[in-house]
Design an enzyme around this catalytic site. Structure first.
Site, PDB file in Angstrom:
ATOM      1  N   THR A 185       3.345  25.088  -6.724  1.00  0.00           N
ATOM      2  CA  THR A 185       4.199  25.151  -7.914  1.00  0.00           C
ATOM      3  C   THR A 185       5.089  26.393  -7.968  1.00  0.00           C
ATOM      4  O   THR A 185       6.090  26.390  -8.695  1.00  0.00           O
ATOM      5  CB  THR A 185       3.352  25.108  -9.205  1.00  0.00           C
ATOM      6  OG1 THR A 185       2.463  26.218  -9.211  1.00  0.00           O
ATOM      7  CG2 THR A 185       2.571  23.808  -9.300  1.00  0.00           C
ATOM      8  N   ASP A 224      12.236  14.692 -11.316  1.00  0.00           N
ATOM      9  CA  ASP A 224      11.992  14.763  -9.881  1.00  0.00           C
ATOM     10  C   ASP A 224      11.046  15.934  -9.573  1.00  0.00           C
ATOM     11  O   ASP A 224      11.153  17.008 -10.158  1.00  0.00           O
ATOM     12  CB  ASP A 224      13.337  14.966  -9.163  1.00  0.00           C
ATOM     13  CG  ASP A 224      13.186  14.961  -7.676  1.00  0.00           C
ATOM     14  OD1 ASP A 224      12.850  13.903  -7.126  1.00  0.00           O
ATOM     15  OD2 ASP A 224      13.395  16.019  -7.056  1.00  0.00           O
ATOM     16  N   GLU A 258       7.707  12.595 -11.731  1.00  0.00           N
ATOM     17  CA  GLU A 258       7.267  12.253 -10.383  1.00  0.00           C
ATOM     18  C   GLU A 258       6.055  13.119 -10.072  1.00  0.00           C
ATOM     19  O   GLU A 258       6.179  14.281  -9.692  1.00  0.00           O
ATOM     20  CB  GLU A 258       8.375  12.500  -9.356  1.00  0.00           C
ATOM     21  CG  GLU A 258       7.911  12.112  -7.970  1.00  0.00           C
ATOM     22  CD  GLU A 258       8.847  12.631  -6.888  1.00  0.00           C
ATOM     23  OE1 GLU A 258       8.909  11.989  -5.832  1.00  0.00           O
ATOM     24  OE2 GLU A 258       9.481  13.663  -7.087  1.00  0.00           O
TER      25      GLU A 258
END
Length: 953
Positions: A185, A224, A258
């Site tokens: 992340t 996304d 997503e």
């Protein structure tokens, strides 16, 4: 986003060397989570082809279509049954490969340089706004693919507008450990400059972009690479941020992320803020297509710990198709249609149809027949795809039942309530269907083809061709009954009777005829000496009796009481025809008998030993039709092949249960268990009799359970004992629940347990003035002991649209429990008031349980219809005073009432009126109130379980 992406080597003059760029578009569907509803309006173009909301509809992924191409195809998209269109990313992006629009350059659309609207590939902001405005005329929503995780990797191409934001990026150090969530992340996906999503200025910049898109006409977003952006600190610790709570608070109708499933994807946590993608389910669908195996238990499982209402599903995503690994490119059009029949026929989730390039598939990714900006394949409006889309829209709110007809795993079946059914045949061979169904009798045309199927007496017949999709719903083209008739019974007349047969139905207590006077109502001949009666009555079955006659002969005989009336039952001259099923051991012979007798008198109900020959259904399963009017509780059954038998000789027969399935050990019952993640993979269930402590399964640790996936296990239990006498303990051989020396959980067939007991659910629709964090406090009314944690109780899960869900682990009876809802400040019921009675699976609002009833008004009535509900014991109005509460028009003369009350249905009655006409008539008692029932002017037409049980009160 996928963990491993395919790379393209792209030369950049501005960069020192060849740089890594990859396929970067990832399809994710989500459900509505935002607070504001869409302002979509309906015009002459819109119709029931689209759903009322994205959550109930189907999304077309118009992959790489330009804004003008979408606008020019909106009528066709609408007519094909799509409620939303998902675009490719609309912001300014890097133009690569000298501006080539060949579809193998699609990945440039995922390399943002600036968050203005419009780009080289898809069109201008003015064209975007024009597309959105036109879409609203067709009741279609626009979902924008939003790339918020990163920018392009070409630093020189990134706009000064972005670079002017202080500390805007985490840099472009690539992810090295895909199992480390902080690495995934906080570092760069394949060299793209990763947004510093903890930065409030970055959040404001990106949120302004989303809000401008909404202002321009967009209705929602796909995020996304959502799983590459951290969650709040309660999920992601020191590197967590409020990015998602802030970003998703943007006023859109529908948002999904997503979140491709892996060991660190935390999809259930992302689902607190948006809908998520069921990527593993897509793998399941493609494997089923490749193996031509539609096993129902496999296709039923979404393989994700997120409610279906928060899922976006697909046969394939654009990543599956367009990445270098070409996960789904092998599929042909037939595969897509069959897979779509599975995915889009399902309840709860939102299906996304990926539109491939023209002539794409069958192993060819980019055939060159279309380019970026063009429309894709015409498959999105193929007749079978369109039929499934419209089926999905029409079935909103209907339950689903997924099965394999007669155990044939090549055939998928999904029956949605009593409204419709979809079949898909994975094999090349045709198959003759003969399956039980809840659809109304009549002839149905396959909306996905041109063939016809017949429903008669609860069975659907017809032939499904190889690789065919069958979609059946709506009114049959021909039918033997009308929509206002309510209850049916069937009679198989003796061959010696005349061809005109009547049914005389009367009230056993009053002897009053329910049909016309003797000989009653003429029955409809169905052929093969079988007859049907349609009976319109609001009286209870238990109060009614029926006599059949041809005018001369009758059954029961003259001066004998009629048979007890049972809706949907089949009678012959001896009474109700009941069915039981038996799964014989493989060692038995092929001729199987059932011997049924009365336990009190030992009198045979079938013929003498060995009884009545059973009908072979295939796969060692047999069926018995039994003619008797005796109570099941008085009967017992023994199965035999003439040599072997069960139960054994000199043992009492199994208790007879109509419609039950038996094997050599008795009735087959099921329970389910959701094991803790810390348990081993081998799980057992130990079931014993609470009164005798005798094991019903084998000795400890009991019977090994069958793994269903996602830590869920199933037990098949062969026993003839009452559930109320049984208890169950679950164990992996080391750990167990309940704990050692504690009594087992009460056994409840078909229940799901976790380590705390039976899992029960309730739902709450919070007032808009309440805070977003809602709790449910459940306690025992007799002891005042908390069942949840102490006040304010257990935090409920937000489902969107101010609706919340509670999972409650308890083995206590609902009738002993009460529930209070609170946001920590406000509560219902009010302080010092008793909680609402707890009802598993019920929906509450601030006034109590939300109950619904429906009314089909006569065509002569006015368009404004009211329902007046009152307490039969006190005559006190539950709705407002006469004429009551205005009902909501649903179309086709059908109306709906939402009623907030905690009172028992059995204490209530209802009267319907348009202000002038009413039913029941003035001075007559109202119909008995039955939640979820549909009424017409004669009373209950049908209930949620397809029976009719109201009476005038």
């Amino acid at each position: 986003m996928k963990k491993k992406k395919s790379f393209w080597l792209v030369s950049f003059l501005v960069i020192v060397a060849s740089v890594f760029f990859i396929s970067f578009g990832f399809s994710n569907h989500s459900k509505q989570v935002a607070q504001a509803a869409s302002d979509t309006t309906s015009t002459d173009h819109s119709s029931n082809d689209t759903a009322d909301s994205v959550s109930d509809g189907v999304i077309l992924h118009a992959w790489c279509w330009s804004f003008n191409t979408i606008k020019n195809n909106l009528k066709q998209i609408h007519d094909a049954g799509y409620t939303a269109v998902q675009t490719s990313p609309v912001n300014e992006v890097k133009v690569g490969n000298s501006g080539s629009k060949s579809l193998n350059n699609w990945y440039w659309l995922y390399q943002p340089t600036k968050y203005s609207i419009g780009n080289y590939y898809l069109g201008t902001e003015a064209e975007f706004k024009s597309m959105c405005a036109a879409a609203k005329e067709y009741n279609i929503r626009i979902i924008v693919d939003a790339t918020l995780n990163d920018t392009t990797s070409d630093y020189s191409a990134i706009s000064d507008e972005i670079k002017s934001i202080s500390d805007w990026t985490h840099g472009n150090t690539q992810i090295s450990n895909w199992s480390d969530r902080e690495d995934v992340t906080q570092n760069s996906l394949l060299g793209f400059y990763d947004w510093n999503t903890q930065n409030s200025q970055v959040q404001t910049y990106l949120k302004n972009h989303l809000e401008r898109l909404i202002s321009d006409g967009a209705s929602g977003f796909r995020y996304d690479a959502a799983t590459h952006i951290e969650l709040p600190s309660q999920y992601d610790g020191s590197y967590g941020s409020n990015f998602w709570p802030n970003i998703t608070d943007n006023g859109s109708e529908f948002q999904y992320g997503e979140v491709l499933q892996d060991s660190i994807s935390k999809e259930s946590d992302y689902a607190n803020y948006m809908s998520v993608t069921a990527s593993n389910y897509g793998n399941t669908i493609r494997n089923a297509l490749k193996n031509r195996d539609f096993t129902a238990s496999t296709l039923q499982n979404f393989n994700i710990s997120v409610p279906a209402s928060k899922l976006v599903t697909w046969v394939e995503s654009h990543d599956n198709y367009a990445n270098d690994d070409q996960v789904s490119t092998w599929m042909n059009s037939s595969d897509i249609k069959l897979g779509w029949a599975v995915v889009a026929s399902r309840s709860g989730s939102v299906p996304l149809f990926f539109d491939r390039p023209v002539d794409g598939g069958n192993g060819t990714r980019f055939p060159g027949s279309s380019e970026i900006g063009d429309a894709g394949s015409s498959l999105y409006y193929d007749k079978a795809v369109v039929a499934v889309n419209k089926f999905h829209n029409a079935m909103a709110g209907q339950s689903e039942y997924i099965s394999n007809p007669n155990g044939n795993t090549k055939i998928f079946e999904n029956e949605r309530g009593s409204k419709g059914v979809v079949f898909a045949n994975a094999s090349d061979s045709s198959y003759s269907l003969n399956v039980k169904t809840s659809l109304a009798d009549g002839t149905y045309e396959n909306k996905a083809g041109s063939d016809e199927f017949t429903v008669k007496n609860g069975y659907l017949t017809g032939t499904i061709q190889g690789r065919e999709v069958v979609v059946l719903y709506g009114d049959p083209t021909s039918s033997s009954s009308t929509t206002t008739e309510t209850k049916k019974v069937y009679f198989e007349k003796p061959s010696s009777w005349g061809s005109r047969v009547y049914a005389y139905v009367y009230n056993k207590n009053t002897n009053k005829a329910i049909t016309s006077a003797w000989p009653g109502k003429k029955m409809t001949a169905l052929g093969n000496d079988k007859y049907e009666l349609d009976l319109d009555t609001d009286e209870d079955d238990s109060d009614l009796a029926v006599i059949f006659t041809d005018g001369t002969k009758q059954t029961p005989a003259a001066n004998e009481a009629g048979f007890t009336f049972t809706a949907d039952a089949t009678y012959d001259q001896n009474g109700v025809v009941k069915k039981v099923y038996f799964e014989k051991p493989s060692s038995w012979g092929s001729r199987v008998y059932a011997y049924v007798y009365n336990k009190n008198t030992n009198k045979a109900i079938t013929s003498a030993w060995p009884g009545k020959k059973m009908t072979a259904l295939g796969n060692d399963k047999y069926e018995l039709d039994l003619d008797t009017d005796e109570d099941d509780s008085d009967l017992a059954v023994i199965f035999t092949d003439g040599t072997k038998q069960t139960p054994a000789a000199n043992e009492a027969g199994f208790t007879f249960t109509a419609d039950a399935t038996y094997d050599q050990n008795g009735v087959v019952k099921k329970v389910y268990f959701e094991k803790p993640s810390s348990w081993g993979s081998r799980v057992y269930a130990y079931v014993y009799n609470k009164n005798t402590n005798k094991a019903i399964t084998s000795a400890w640790p009991g019977k090994k359970m069958t793994a269903l996936g996602n830590d869920k296990y199933e037990l098949d239990l062969d026993t003839d004992e009452d559930d109320s006498d049984l208890a169950v303990i679950f164990t992996d051989g080391t750990k167990q629940t309940p704990a050692a020396n504690e009594a087992g959980f009460t056994f409840t067939a078909d229940a799901t347990y976790d380590q705390n007991g039976v899992v029960k659910k309730v739902y709450f629709e919070k007032p808009s003035s309440w805070g977003s964090r809602v709790y449910a406090y459940v306690y025992n009314k007799n002891t005042n002991k908390a069942i949840t944690s102490a006040w304010p109780g257990k935090k409920m899960t937000a489902l969107g649209n101010d609706k919340y869900e509670l999972d409650l682990d308890t083995d206590e009876d609902d009738s002993d429990l009460a529930v209070i809802f609170t946001d920590g400040t406000k509560q219902t019921p009010a302080a010092n008031e008793a909680g609402f009675t707890f009802t598993a699976d019920a929906t509450y609002d601030q006034n109590g349980v939300v109950k619904k009833v429906y009314f089909e008004k006569p065509s002569s009535w006015g368009s404004r219809v009211y329902a007046y509900v009152y307490n039969k014991n006190t005559n006190k109005a539950i709705t407002s005073a006469w004429p009551g509460k205005k009902m909501t028009a649903l179309g086709n003369d059908k109306y709906e009432l939402d009623l907030d009350t905690d009172e028992d249905d059995s204490d209530l009655a209802v009267i319907f009126t348009d202000g002038t006409k009413q039913t029941p008539a003035a001075n007559e008692a109202g119909f008995t109130f039955t939640a979820d029932a549909t009424y017409d002017q004669n009373g209950v037409v049908r209930t949620s379980d397809s029976s009719s049980t109201s009476s005038n009160s």
